[in-house]
Design a protein around this motif. Structure first.
Motif, PDB file in Angstrom:
ATOM      1  N   SER A 129      59.319  43.140  32.052  1.00 52.62           N
ATOM      2  CA  SER A 129      60.352  43.668  32.956  1.00 52.62           C
ATOM      3  C   SER A 129      60.197  45.167  33.127  1.00 52.62           C
ATOM      4  CB  SER A 129      61.746  43.342  32.414  1.00 52.62           C
ATOM      5  OG  SER A 129      61.943  41.957  32.350  1.00 52.62           O
ATOM      6  N   LYS A 130      59.923  45.856  32.025  1.00 51.10           N
ATOM      7  CA  LYS A 130      59.751  47.305  32.091  1.00 51.10           C
ATOM      8  C   LYS A 130      58.477  47.667  32.862  1.00 51.10           C
ATOM      9  CE  LYS A 130      59.216  51.408  29.256  1.00 51.10           C
ATOM     10  NZ  LYS A 130      58.009  51.796  30.002  1.00 51.10           N
ATOM     11  N   LEU A 131      57.429  46.874  32.687  1.00 57.81           N
ATOM     12  CA  LEU A 131      56.177  47.110  33.403  1.00 57.81           C
ATOM     13  C   LEU A 131      56.407  47.078  34.910  1.00 57.81           C
ATOM     14  CD1 LEU A 131      53.034  47.279  33.483  1.00 57.81           C
ATOM     15  CD2 LEU A 131      53.027  44.786  33.367  1.00 57.81           C
ATOM     16  N   LEU A 132      57.158  46.088  35.386  1.00 61.73           N
ATOM     17  CA  LEU A 132      57.409  45.952  36.821  1.00 61.73           C
ATOM     18  C   LEU A 132      58.302  47.069  37.338  1.00 61.73           C
ATOM     19  CD1 LEU A 132      57.954  42.079  37.090  1.00 61.73           C
ATOM     20  CD2 LEU A 132      55.837  43.369  37.296  1.00 61.73           C
ATOM     21  N   THR A 133      59.384  47.373  36.604  1.00 57.62           N
ATOM     22  CA  THR A 133      60.303  48.416  37.082  1.00 57.62           C
ATOM     23  C   THR A 133      59.664  49.797  37.026  1.00 57.62           C
ATOM     24  OG1 THR A 133      61.286  48.513  34.856  1.00 57.62           O
ATOM     25  CG2 THR A 133      62.385  47.125  36.495  1.00 57.62           C
ATOM     26  N   ASP A 134      58.820  50.048  36.024  1.00 57.54           N
ATOM     27  CA  ASP A 134      58.112  51.340  35.956  1.00 57.54           C
ATOM     28  C   ASP A 134      57.182  51.525  37.151  1.00 57.54           C
ATOM     29  OD1 ASP A 134      59.294  52.289  33.743  1.00 57.54           O
ATOM     30  OD2 ASP A 134      57.556  52.181  32.417  1.00 57.54           O
ATOM     31  N   ALA A 135      56.492  50.442  37.521  1.00 57.30           N
ATOM     32  CA  ALA A 135      55.578  50.525  38.657  1.00 57.30           C
ATOM     33  C   ALA A 135      56.339  50.859  39.939  1.00 57.30           C
ATOM     34  CB  ALA A 135      54.825  49.204  38.814  1.00 57.30           C
ATOM     35  N   ALA A 176      53.964  52.799  42.612  1.00 54.95           N
ATOM     36  CA  ALA A 176      52.656  52.145  42.523  1.00 54.95           C
ATOM     37  C   ALA A 176      52.501  51.092  43.609  1.00 54.95           C
ATOM     38  CB  ALA A 176      52.471  51.504  41.148  1.00 54.95           C
ATOM     39  N   SER A 177      51.264  50.918  44.077  1.00 56.42           N
ATOM     40  CA  SER A 177      50.980  49.859  45.049  1.00 56.42           C
ATOM     41  C   SER A 177      50.427  48.606  44.373  1.00 56.42           C
ATOM     42  CB  SER A 177      49.983  50.350  46.104  1.00 56.42           C
ATOM     43  OG  SER A 177      48.740  50.698  45.492  1.00 56.42           O
ATOM     44  N   ASP A 178      49.819  48.760  43.189  1.00 52.73           N
ATOM     45  CA  ASP A 178      49.230  47.628  42.480  1.00 52.73           C
ATOM     46  C   ASP A 178      49.375  47.838  40.970  1.00 52.73           C
ATOM     47  OD1 ASP A 178      47.455  46.092  44.714  1.00 52.73           O
ATOM     48  OD2 ASP A 178      47.345  48.253  45.024  1.00 52.73           O
ATOM     49  N   ILE A 179      49.405  46.712  40.248  1.00 55.63           N
ATOM     50  CA  ILE A 179      49.426  46.732  38.783  1.00 55.63           C
ATOM     51  C   ILE A 179      48.254  45.882  38.302  1.00 55.63           C
ATOM     52  CG2 ILE A 179      50.775  46.250  36.695  1.00 55.63           C
ATOM     53  CD1 ILE A 179      53.271  46.138  38.522  1.00 55.63           C
ATOM     54  N   HIS A 180      47.441  46.420  37.397  1.00 53.74           N
ATOM     55  CA  HIS A 180      46.297  45.700  36.838  1.00 53.74           C
ATOM     56  C   HIS A 180      46.558  45.445  35.354  1.00 53.74           C
ATOM     57  CE1 HIS A 180      43.248  46.489  40.166  1.00 53.74           C
ATOM     58  NE2 HIS A 180      44.320  47.164  40.536  1.00 53.74           N
ATOM     59  N   VAL A 181      46.556  44.170  34.970  1.00 51.46           N
ATOM     60  CA  VAL A 181      46.730  43.780  33.569  1.00 51.46           C
ATOM     61  C   VAL A 181      45.401  43.192  33.116  1.00 51.46           C
ATOM     62  CG1 VAL A 181      48.067  42.369  31.966  1.00 51.46           C
ATOM     63  CG2 VAL A 181      49.170  43.317  34.002  1.00 51.46           C
ATOM     64  N   GLU A 182      44.703  43.900  32.190  1.00 52.68           N
ATOM     65  CA  GLU A 182      43.301  43.610  31.925  1.00 52.68           C
ATOM     66  C   GLU A 182      43.019  43.384  30.432  1.00 52.68           C
ATOM     67  OE1 GLU A 182      41.360  46.539  35.281  1.00 52.68           O
ATOM     68  OE2 GLU A 182      42.389  47.462  33.580  1.00 52.68           O
ATOM     69  N   PRO A 183      42.627  42.165  30.054  1.00 49.92           N
ATOM     70  CA  PRO A 183      42.245  41.909  28.661  1.00 49.92           C
ATOM     71  C   PRO A 183      40.753  42.172  28.439  1.00 49.92           C
ATOM     72  CG  PRO A 183      42.373  39.838  29.850  1.00 49.92           C
ATOM     73  CD  PRO A 183      42.687  40.928  30.848  1.00 49.92           C
ATOM     74  N   TYR A 184      40.432  42.857  27.351  1.00 53.82           N
ATOM     75  CA  TYR A 184      39.045  43.091  26.966  1.00 53.82           C
ATOM     76  C   TYR A 184      38.844  42.630  25.526  1.00 53.82           C
ATOM     77  CZ  TYR A 184      38.787  45.952  31.185  1.00 53.82           C
ATOM     78  OH  TYR A 184      38.824  46.375  32.485  1.00 53.82           O
ATOM     79  N   VAL A 232      46.700  48.223  30.683  1.00 53.91           N
ATOM     80  CA  VAL A 232      47.517  48.110  31.890  1.00 53.91           C
ATOM     81  C   VAL A 232      47.330  49.382  32.703  1.00 53.91           C
ATOM     82  CG1 VAL A 232      49.844  47.923  32.827  1.00 53.91           C
ATOM     83  CG2 VAL A 232      49.232  46.630  30.777  1.00 53.91           C
ATOM     84  N   ARG A 233      46.974  49.223  33.972  1.00 55.17           N
ATOM     85  CA  ARG A 233      46.821  50.363  34.872  1.00 55.17           C
ATOM     86  C   ARG A 233      47.614  50.111  36.147  1.00 55.17           C
ATOM     87  NH1 ARG A 233      40.570  51.386  35.787  1.00 55.17           N
ATOM     88  NH2 ARG A 233      40.563  49.117  36.033  1.00 55.17           N
ATOM     89  N   ILE A 234      48.042  51.202  36.777  1.00 56.78           N
ATOM     90  CA  ILE A 234      48.735  51.096  38.070  1.00 56.78           C
ATOM     91  C   ILE A 234      48.022  51.998  39.077  1.00 56.78           C
ATOM     92  CG2 ILE A 234      50.976  50.512  37.058  1.00 56.78           C
ATOM     93  CD1 ILE A 234      51.841  53.399  37.459  1.00 56.78           C
ATOM     94  N   ASP A 263      49.052  56.469  44.749  1.00 56.64           N
ATOM     95  CA  ASP A 263      48.364  57.322  45.732  1.00 56.64           C
ATOM     96  C   ASP A 263      46.869  57.036  45.776  1.00 56.64           C
ATOM     97  OD1 ASP A 263      50.745  58.558  46.394  1.00 56.64           O
ATOM     98  OD2 ASP A 263      50.514  60.120  44.870  1.00 56.64           O
ATOM     99  N   GLY A 264      46.501  55.767  45.652  1.00 63.30           N
ATOM    100  CA  GLY A 264      45.106  55.355  45.783  1.00 63.30           C
ATOM    101  C   GLY A 264      44.294  55.452  44.506  1.00 63.30           C
ATOM    102  N   MET A 265      44.841  56.026  43.441  1.00 65.21           N
ATOM    103  CA  MET A 265      44.094  56.219  42.201  1.00 65.21           C
ATOM    104  C   MET A 265      44.667  55.336  41.093  1.00 65.21           C
ATOM    105  SD  MET A 265      41.772  58.468  42.931  1.00 65.21           S
ATOM    106  CE  MET A 265      41.224  59.013  41.314  1.00 65.21           C
ATOM    107  N   LEU A 266      43.770  54.675  40.331  1.00 68.35           N
ATOM    108  CA  LEU A 266      44.210  53.885  39.189  1.00 68.35           C
ATOM    109  C   LEU A 266      44.439  54.794  37.993  1.00 68.35           C
ATOM    110  CD1 LEU A 266      42.016  50.639  39.263  1.00 68.35           C
ATOM    111  CD2 LEU A 266      44.509  50.760  39.356  1.00 68.35           C
TER     112      LEU A 266
END
Length: 427
Positions: A186-192, A197-205, A211-213, A216-219
């Motif tokens: 919930s906090k991730l979405l409201t923070d974005a 933010a235009s996009d949210i990236h949730v990335e497992p490695y 997590v990146r957002i 202004d065009g920059m991640l």
């Protein structure tokens, strides 16, 4: 129709010879018709914030304070809803007993003062400060509060004991963990949303969960939750998106609607893609209010704004919006559509999918699986007596040919191309 008599802050500015009586009446009428606050309208007319504050302090017999003397960490924000804080252009400075001192830019704004009084159950003492400084300090204080909440949540996540079996359905540890995952998502979405933010990236490695957002065009990095929570956070996002949480082998698409208030909701278009170390999730933030934000808020230079408005006023032709991901192509198109969306025009759009729902516009989701491609949707539109056609993206030669023919035969066509700038469209 007779205009309402001028009073309050406007009358103070008129009496101080800052505005003429006619200017005051015009500004009051403009604020009413454009549904702006009176203070915003006054400042937009060219009257300086310092001048407004000085006149208000003298007229209402209140102290004029310098907000730089106050520390944002000491402001009593906890008892007051954020929507009241942001809507009132007022800032609580300190509280002693049952008396709350509030800095305000328009002392005649009784609604703002009453909002503080009712939410805190305190008597209100007002002082005057400049509007931009109030806004800046309020945003800094709220951002600091958000950072503190984030630190507390990160600490809760890092202190959890994860010795519980992942498949266990009971136990207080699993319940505590699930509650924290719900809070984190919930906090991730409201923070974005808050950060634009235009996009949210949730990335497992293999050795981290990132997590990146895109702002202004920059991640930019937005968080690094514990790796052992990756599956649970991704599953939570899939549940919210109404996806099949048991299917991890193929990409899936879904949608989340987050209600921020009774009148405002934000949509997220969600896509999952299986990677080496789990499913990557990307969420596109779709704010319906961005279509009504107005061309002045797009950040165009005056010449760019004039060119866009001139193109929108043409009866036929083609407008192509180009730029990299997250540069504002969609918002620019929807702003143009909103300007054109009058009762005397028939507007149809073909999108993949429709990102922002706009009343009064015929929006079509393309579906290549059943043969509804951009090209076929365009052909159908041309038999629907259109005035304006919007194609979400020109991806192939066939769609380009039909769009150009439509633009040459009396229709205004709007679309996007994924090129980094306008010259690359031709090369």
């Amino acid at each position: 129709m007779n205009k309402s008599p001028v009073n309050g802050l406007l009358m103070a500015l008129i009496n101080a010879n800052v505005l003429s009586a006619q200017q005051g009446a015009d500004l009051q009428e403009k604020a009413r018709t454009e549904k702006q606050s009176l203070l915003e309208t006054i400042l937009a007319s060219g009257v300086s914030a310092r001048q407004v504050a000085s006149v208000a302090a003298e007229r209402f017999g209140l102290p004029l304070v310098d907000l730089t003397a106050f520390d944002t960490s000491d402001l009593p924000l906890d008892q007051i809803p954020k929507k009241i804080l942001r809507a009132s252009n007022a800032l609580p400075l300190y509280k002693r007993g049952q008396r709350l001192t509030v800095a305000i830019s328009d002392p005649s704004d009784i609604n703002a003062i009453d909002g503080f009084r009712f939410s805190t159950n305190s008597s209100i003492e007002t002082v005057v400060a400049e509007a931009p400084k109030i806004t800046q300090m309020l945003e800094e204080a709220l951002e600091r509060q958000e950072d503190l909440n984030e630190d507390e949540l990160d600490e809760d996540l890092s202190n959890l004991d994860f010795d519980v079996d992942d498949d266990a359905s009971g136990g207080s540890g699993a319940g505590e963990e699930d509650n924290l995952v719900v809070k984190y998502v919930s906090k991730l979405l409201t923070d974005a949303i808050r950060k634009g933010a235009s996009d949210i990236h949730v990335e497992p490695y293999e050795k981290e969960f990132r997590v990146r957002i895109r702002v202004d065009g920059m991640l930019v990095r937005s968080g690094r939750p514990p790796l052992h929570l990756a599956d649970r956070i991704i599953s939570r996002l899939k549940v919210m998106s109404r996806m099949d949480i048991s299917e991890r082998r193929i990409p899936q698409d879904g949608r989340i609607k987050l209600k921020l208030s009774k009148t405002r909701a934000i949509d997220f278009r969600v896509n999952t893609c299986p990677t080496l170390f789990g499913e990557k999730v990307v969420l596109r933030v779709l704010d319906p209010t961005s279509a009504q934000m107005g061309i002045d808020q797009l950040g165009y230079e005056p010449e760019q704004k004039k060119l866009y408005m001139d193109a929108l006023n043409l009866p036929y032709g083609m407008i192509l919006v180009t730029g990299p991901t997250g540069s504002g192509k969609t918002v620019s198109l929807y702003t143009g559509l909103n300007i054109l969306n009058t009762g005397d025009r028939n507007i149809s759009t073909a999108e993949d999918p429709a990102e922002i729902v706009v009343p009064g516009i015929n929006q079509v989701n393309v579906n290549p699986k059943v043969g509804l491609t951009f090209a076929n949707a365009l052909r159908a539109f041309l038999r629907q007596d259109p005035d304006v056609i919007m194609v979400g993206e020109i991806r192939d030669l066939e769609t380009a040919e039909i769009a150009i023919k439509a633009a040459q035969t009396g229709h205004l066509v709007l679309s996007t191309l994924h090129t980094n700038d306008a010259p690359q469209t031709l090369t």
